[in-house]
Design an enzyme around this catalytic site. Sequence first.
Site, PDB file in Angstrom:
ATOM      1  N   LYS A 150      42.154  40.907  39.620  1.00 20.58           N
ATOM      2  CA  LYS A 150      41.245  41.965  39.148  1.00 20.58           C
ATOM      3  C   LYS A 150      39.791  41.599  39.422  1.00 20.58           C
ATOM      4  O   LYS A 150      38.980  42.454  39.810  1.00 20.58           O
ATOM      5  CB  LYS A 150      41.446  42.208  37.645  1.00 20.58           C
ATOM      6  CG  LYS A 150      40.502  43.264  37.049  1.00 20.58           C
ATOM      7  CD  LYS A 150      40.670  44.631  37.713  1.00 20.58           C
ATOM      8  CE  LYS A 150      39.638  45.661  37.269  1.00 20.58           C
ATOM      9  NZ  LYS A 150      39.771  46.071  35.875  1.00 20.58           N
TER      10      LYS A 150
ATOM     11  N   LYS B 140      28.633  43.242  33.792  1.00 22.76           N
ATOM     12  CA  LYS B 140      29.609  42.301  33.231  1.00 22.76           C
ATOM     13  C   LYS B 140      30.598  41.806  34.290  1.00 22.76           C
ATOM     14  O   LYS B 140      30.785  40.595  34.461  1.00 22.76           O
ATOM     15  CB  LYS B 140      30.395  42.972  32.099  1.00 22.76           C
ATOM     16  CG  LYS B 140      31.580  42.150  31.586  1.00 22.76           C
ATOM     17  CD  LYS B 140      32.389  42.888  30.549  1.00 22.76           C
ATOM     18  CE  LYS B 140      33.294  43.954  31.118  1.00 22.76           C
ATOM     19  NZ  LYS B 140      34.530  43.407  31.739  1.00 22.76           N
TER      20      LYS B 140
END
Length: 298
Positions: free
Chosen positions: A174, A242
């Site tokens: 991911k 982030k």
Amino acid sequence: MRMSKVGVIGLGAMGSGMAGSLRRAGHEVFVCDARPGAAEAFARDGGVACANPAELARQCSAIVSVVVNAQQTEAVLFGDNGAAAAMHAGSVFIMCSTVDPNWSIALEGRLEALGLHYIDAPISGGAAKAASGEMTMMTAGKPAAYAACEGLLEAMAAKVYRLGATAGNGSKVKIINQLLAGVHIAAAAEAMALGLREGVDAAALYEVITHSAGNSWMFENRMAHVLKADYTPLSAVDIFVKDLGLVLDTARASKFPLPLASTAHQMFMQASTAGFAREDDSAVIKIFPGIELPKPAV
């Protein structure tokens, strides 16, 4: 498919669609969300709204967590009215957030010590694919953990990749996906900004690029938001602050250079500090000077 009682914590753009997919598959779905009224709104069409993660955990054999980051996942599990202490031995916790892979690896051990199973299961595909059950899940976990959630992953996703026999590789893949996603959005914004600066009609540029070799899924999807001047956040600028930060942290640990990811991260940081933190990530285009962006349709 074995029908079961499943909990979904986090009913944002992705979580609400995933909960709906589980409901359509015939599972009894218990839901919880930090926003007042969100769980009750979902439950009106079928399901059970819970006041907190502990209440949800006491009633479910599997929990799907779709919150923003590791900090929120910690709160879901170990905070006040956290799920971990209320889960029955042998239950499974399916973690779908984008997090530091090392944190995910450690979480597997922490939950095993409590007699709980764990699946490292970040997701991708966007809200529409989550709602239709056509998203992608990048999973890793022990065989017993997969056995504990038999059929659940496939009810939520068209593609369920099993990437390792212990936690970690799901989050690593991911992270790599987010590297590409962030760079592609930043590059798409840069290209559209240059076109605007050079006086090219934005709609014509979009039409040409989306039918040419320079197209990407992110250009086609995100620049459509720019054309509509709709920066309603499906995925906010700060999500990529982030996520690209996690990408860079992962690479920094092994001194691996990521020049494109570094530049894209700086672009999202600039957009965030300029006041666009909570806007759609396509708002990264607003950092470019001397351009006139499309206006909302009247």
